[in-house]
Write a protein that holds these residues in place. Structure first.
Motif, PDB file in Angstrom:
ATOM      1  N   UNK A  10       0.863  -1.181   0.000  1.00 19.56           N
ATOM      2  CA  UNK A  10       0.000   0.000   0.000  1.00 19.56           C
ATOM      3  C   UNK A  10       0.900   1.232   0.000  1.00 19.56           C
ATOM      4  N   UNK A  26      -1.510  -3.940   8.862  1.00 24.16           N
ATOM      5  CA  UNK A  26      -2.682  -4.365   8.082  1.00 24.16           C
ATOM      6  C   UNK A  26      -2.509  -5.825   7.651  1.00 24.16           C
ATOM      7  N   UNK A  51      -4.410  11.983  -3.909  1.00 20.58           N
ATOM      8  CA  UNK A  51      -5.541  11.084  -4.086  1.00 20.58           C
ATOM      9  C   UNK A  51      -5.743  10.176  -2.880  1.00 20.58           C
ATOM     10  N   UNK A  52      -6.957   9.850  -2.662  1.00 21.85           N
ATOM     11  CA  UNK A  52      -7.438   8.665  -1.974  1.00 21.85           C
ATOM     12  C   UNK A  52      -6.526   8.016  -0.923  1.00 21.85           C
ATOM     13  N   UNK A  53      -7.104   7.791   0.222  1.00 22.18           N
ATOM     14  CA  UNK A  53      -6.413   6.938   1.174  1.00 22.18           C
ATOM     15  C   UNK A  53      -5.236   7.574   1.873  1.00 22.18           C
ATOM     16  N   UNK A  60      -8.176   3.061   4.534  1.00 22.03           N
ATOM     17  CA  UNK A  60      -7.174   3.615   3.623  1.00 22.03           C
ATOM     18  C   UNK A  60      -6.612   2.528   2.711  1.00 22.03           C
ATOM     19  N   UNK A  61      -6.443   1.324   3.271  1.00 17.38           N
ATOM     20  CA  UNK A  61      -5.920   0.228   2.456  1.00 17.38           C
ATOM     21  C   UNK A  61      -6.903  -0.107   1.328  1.00 17.38           C
ATOM     22  N   UNK A  87      -7.004   2.298   9.170  1.00 17.61           N
ATOM     23  CA  UNK A  87      -5.959   1.782   8.279  1.00 17.61           C
ATOM     24  C   UNK A  87      -6.611   0.915   7.202  1.00 17.61           C
ATOM     25  N   UNK A 131       2.354   0.575   9.111  1.00 13.13           N
ATOM     26  CA  UNK A 131       0.922   0.342   8.856  1.00 13.13           C
ATOM     27  C   UNK A 131       0.722  -0.803   7.862  1.00 13.13           C
ATOM     28  N   UNK A 171       0.541   4.444   0.153  1.00 11.24           N
ATOM     29  CA  UNK A 171       0.347   5.578   1.041  1.00 11.24           C
ATOM     30  C   UNK A 171       0.004   5.158   2.465  1.00 11.24           C
ATOM     31  N   UNK A 172       0.421   3.944   2.815  1.00 11.04           N
ATOM     32  CA  UNK A 172       0.458   3.570   4.234  1.00 11.04           C
ATOM     33  C   UNK A 172       1.938   3.512   4.601  1.00 11.04           C
ATOM     34  N   UNK A 231      -2.978   9.630   4.535  1.00 12.10           N
ATOM     35  CA  UNK A 231      -2.972   9.904   5.966  1.00 12.10           C
ATOM     36  C   UNK A 231      -3.314  11.378   6.102  1.00 12.10           C
ATOM     37  N   UNK A 269       6.528   6.201   4.035  1.00  9.50           N
ATOM     38  CA  UNK A 269       5.423   5.668   3.248  1.00  9.50           C
ATOM     39  C   UNK A 269       5.923   4.528   2.364  1.00  9.50           C
TER      40      UNK A 269
END
Ligand SMILES: Nc1ncnc2c1ncn2[C@@H]1O[C@H](COP(=O)(O)OP(=O)(O)OP(=O)(O)O)[C@@H](O)[C@H]1O
Ligand SMILES: [Mg+2]
Lengths: 237, 389
Positions: free
Chosen positions: A91, A102, B384-386, B258-259, B255, A98, A93-94, B388, A134
Motif C-alpha cells: 500500500x 494491516x 488522491x485517496x487513502x 485507507x488500504x 488503516x 501500517x 500511502x500507508x 494519511x 510511506x
C-alpha cells in the motif's frame, strides 16, 4: 509428509481466455515447491486461483483437507494462506509499519502482532529503519521485503510467492532467496513462482513446469535442473 | 466606504467559518466514499437531509421531556447522525452494492443510480412526514440559551481575526500561485513543501501588514460577537473532525479504510472484506452528514425533504476544491468555501450598491466548481485517496 495444499485439475478462465487447463499439483508440509514457466504460462493465475482472487471454473483446491475453492479471498487468508502478489502490491500511502499491521488484520491479539512485527524487523532490519516512511517511497527491493513481511504478519501456514526476484539487482535477488531458505528452515511451507528458474530450482525441493496453462513436467528440483528440455527452455541451454 | 468593508471583515469571516464547518462535515462524506469506491455519491445530500429532518423530529418530540437544551441537542445530534448513518448504509447496501456485484464497469450507471436514490429519498421523507405531520416542513424550536449573543474577549477576538485574515490571504495567494503555474504551463502538479512555506510566509506578512494598517477599524468597540448556537456548531464540528482524524489515522478500521481505498484487491489478501469496509465508510460519512444536518437545522431552523440539495452541492464543491478523495482537503475546502460564500454574499451587495443581493451567494459555489473543474480538477491539495490526514 502431510499434504498442505493440493490442486486437482483446476481450470480457470478470464472471460473466454482459458488460462489454466487442468492444473494439478501438491505442496507438502515443510517443502519449497517451485512453479516455473515462460511469460503468460499461467503461474500468476495459479497463485491467484489458490488465494481466491479469481474463482476456478472446474476442479478442486484442497487446503489442509478442506475444499477452499469458491471461498472469497478474505476467507481463504483466514485459513492460513499468505500470498505475496506479483509486483509486490504494497500500500503506497500507508507507512511501512501500517503495511505490516494491516498484514495482521485478522489478529486481534496485540501481543502477537507486536511479536511478529519484531520478527519481521529482525528478518529485514531495513524495514525497521524505514518504519515511518510511506510504502511508496521504498526502493524495489525494500518493497519486496515489505510485501513478504506483510504476508508473514498473518503467520500463514503456507506462503505463496510470486516472482520475488522481479526487477531486483542480483545482490538483492540473492538476499531475498536467502530469506526464503531461512523462512523454510524456520518451518514455513512455500510455493514459489519464478522466472529465474535456475535459482528457484536451486532452493526448491520439488518443482513443476507450467506451459500455456498445463503442467508438462514435475519432479525433484535437482532432476528438473538436469532435464534437457528444462535446460533448453528455461535455463538458457 | 472601504473602511466599512474592512470593519465588517472579521464578523463576515467568522460567519463564513461557521458555515464552513457544516460544509466540511458534509464534504467528508463525499470524499470518503469517493476514496473507497471512486463514486460520487449524489445521494449524500439526501443523507444529510434525513439527519436534519430526524433532528427536527427529535427536538419537537422531546422538547417537553428534556428541559436542558444542551442535552436535547446532544440527543438530537446522536439520533440525527444515527438515522443518516442508517440511510447511508442502506443506500450502499440496496443500490450500489448490487451494481458492484454485477460487475458494472460503466461509470455512468452508479452515477445515475445515485441520482435516483436521491429522488427516492426525497419522496420517501416527504411521504413519511406527510403521513406523520400532514406537512413536510419542520421547524427547529428556538431556545433562548442558544440565541444569546456573547462578546468574545478582546484577545480571543483578535486571534479569530488574525486567523481568518491569514486563511483569507492564503487562499488568495494560493489562487494567484496556481493560476500562475497554469499560465506558465509548468509541469509541476502540486506545490512542494517549500512553495507552501513560501506562500504561508507571504500570507503571514500580508496579515501582519494589513492588521497593523487597519488596526483601528478591525477591532471596533463592540469587538467580535458570536451566538451560542454558532459556538455550538464550531464545538461539535471540531469534535467530529478530531474524532474522524483519530479514527482514520489511529485505528485498525481507519488503516483498513485507507488500504481499501488504495487497493481493494490486495486488501482482501490481508483478510479484509472490502464490502464490510465500504459499508463502514458509508456509516461514518452518513453519521457526519447527519450531524451536519442537525447543526444546519439549528442555524437555519427550517428543514424539509429538499433542504439537502443546495448545501449538498456546495459541500461537493468543497470536496472537489480540496481534491476529491482527500480527507484534509475536504475539511479545508469546506472552510474556504464557507468563507468565500459569506464574503461574496456580503460584499456583492456593497459593491453593486444593492443591485445584487446576498441571494447571489449561492451562485458563487457553482462558479468556483466550474472554475476548478476547468483549471484544476485534482483540487487544491490534489493528492488522491487513502491519504494519511
Ligand atoms: N486479468 C486478466 N484478464 C485477461 N487475461 C488475463 C488476465 N490475467 C492474465 N491473463 C492471461 O492469462 C494467461 C496467464 O497469465 P499469467 O499472468 O498467469 O501468466 P504468468 O505465467 O504469471 O506470466 P508472467 O511470467 O509474465 O508473470 C496469459 O495469457 C494472460 O494474458
Ligand atoms: Mg506472473
Amino acid at each position: 509428509m502431510k499434504k498442505v495444499l493440493e490442486l486437482k485439475s483446476v481450470h480457470t478462465y478470464y472471460g473466454h481466455i482459458h488460462a489454466l487447463k487442468g492444473v494439478s499439483l501438491e505442496v507438502r508440509e515443510g517443502e519449497i515447491v517451485t512453479l516455473i514457466g515462460a511469460n503468460g504460462a499461467g503461474k500468476t493465475t495459479t497463485l491467484r486461483t489458490i488465494s481466491g482472487m479469481v474463482a476456478p471454473r472446474e476442479g478442486e483446491i484442497i487446503f489442509e483437507g478442506q475444499r477452499v475453492n469458491h471461498l472469497p479471498a478474505y476467507e481463504i487468508v483466514k485459513r492460513g494462506i499468505g500470498h505475496v502478489p506479483e509486483g509486490r502490491r504494497i500500500f503506497p500511502r500507508l507507512t511501512v509499519e501500517e503495511n505490516l499491521e494491516i498484514g495482521a488484520y485478522l489478529t486481534n491479539d496485540r501481543q502477537a502482532v507486536a511479536e511478529r512485527k519484531a520478527e519481521v524487523f529482525d528478518l529485514f532490519p531495513r524495514l525497521a529503519e524505514r518504519r515511518r516512511q510511506l510504502g511508496g517511497t521504498l526502493s524495489g527491493g525494500e518493497q519486496q521485503m515489505l510485501a513478504i513481511g506483510r504476508a508473514l504478519m498473518q503467520d500463514p501456514r503456507i506462503l505463496l510467492l510470486d516472482e520475488p526476484s522481479m526487477g531486483l539487482a542480483p545482490v538483492l535477488v540473492d538476499a531475498i532467496f536467502e530469506i526464503i531458505v531461512e523462512l523454510n528452515k524456520r518451518g514455513k511451507t512455500i510455493l514459489l513462482v519464478e522466472q529465474n528458474a535456475l535459482l528457484a530450482l536451486k532452493v526448491a525441493h520439488r518443482g513443476y513446469v507450467l506451459q500455456t496453462g498445463e503442467i508438462t513436467l514435475e519432479g525433484p528440483a535437482e532432476e528438473l535442473a538436469r532435464n534437457e528440455e528444462v535446460k533448453k527452455a528455461y535455463l538458457g541451454g | 466606504m472601504f473602511e466599512v468593508l474592512i470593519s465588517l471583515l472579521p464578523s463576515v469571516l467568522l460567519e463564513g467559518l461557521i458555515l464552513g464547518f457544516v460544509y466540511a462535515m458534509i464534504a467528508l462524506g463525499y470524499t470518503m466514499v469517493y476514496g473507497v469506491l471512486e463514486l460520487i455519491n449524489f445521494a449524500h445530500s439526501e443523507i444529510f437531509m434525513s439527519g436534519a429532518v430526524a433532528g427536527a423530529e427529535t427536538f419537537i418530540l422531546l422538547k417537553g421531556t428534556i428541559a436542558n437544551p444542551y442535552l436535547l441537542l446532544l440527543v438530537a445530534i446522536i439520533i440525527g447522525g444515527a438515522v443518516a448513518a442508517f440511510v447511508s448504509v442502506s443506500v450502499e447496501r440496496l443500490a450500489y452494492r448490487p451494481l458492484r456485484k454485477r460487475g458494472t464497469t460503466n461509470r455512468l450507471v452508479p452515477l445515475i443510480t445515485a441520482i435516483g436514490a436521491s429522488f427516492f429519498l426525497q419522496d420517501l421523507v416527504r411521504l413519511i412526514e406527510g403521513l406523520w405531520n400532514n406537512a413536510f416542513y419542520r421547524r427547529y424550536p428556538t431556545f433562548d440559551a442558544f440565541e444569546r449573543t456573547y462578546n468574545l474577549p478582546v484577545w480571543l477576538g483578535d486571534i479569530v481575526i488574525i486567523l481568518s485574515l491569514f486563511t483569507f490571504f492564503f487562499a488568495i495567494v494560493y489562487l494567484i500561485y496556481w493560476v500562475g503555474v497554469r499560465l506558465a504551463r509548468a509541469k509541476q502538479k502540486r506545490p512542494t513543501r517549500n512553495t507552501l512555506y513560501a506562500l504561508s510566509g507571504l500570507s503571514i506578512l500580508f496579515t501582519v501588514l494589513f492588521s497593523l494598517k487597519y488596526r483601528e477599524v478591525l477591532t471596533t468597540d463592540m469587538g467580535l460577537s458570536i451566538q451560542m448556537k454558532s459556538l455550538l456548531v464550531i464545538v461539535v464540528s471540531l469534535a467530529m473532525l478530531f474524532g474522524l482524524n483519530w479514527l482514520v489515522n489511529k485505528t485498525k478500521l481507519g488503516v483498513a479504510i485507507r488500504a481499501v481505498a488504495q487497493d481493494a484487491q490486495t486488501a482482501s489478501l490481508m483478510g479484509i472484506n472490502p464490502d464490510v469496509i465500504i459499508s463502514r465508510t458509508f456509516l461514518i460519512g452518513g453519521f457526519l452528514g447527519g450531524v451536519a444536518g442537525v447543526l444546519f437545522g439549528l442555524l437555519y431552523t427550517l428543514v424539509h425533504p429538499y433542504v439537502g440539495f443546495i448545501p449538498g452541492i456546495k459541500a461537493f464543491t468543497a470536496a472537489v476544491l480540496g481534491g476529491i478523495g482527500n480527507i484534509t482537503g475536504a475539511a479545508v475546502g469546506g472552510l474556504v468555501l464557507g468563507m468565500l460564500e459569506m464574503l461574496g454574499g456580503t460584499y456583492l451587495t456593497f459593491l453593486t450598491n444593492g443591485a445584487m443581493g446576498t441571494e447571489y451567494k449561492d451562485i458563487l459555489a457553482f462558479v468556483i466548481l466550474i472554475l476548478i473543474l476547468l483549471f484544476r480538477p485534482q483540487g487544491i491539495l490534489g493528492q488522491q485517496v487513502g491519504e494519511k490526514v
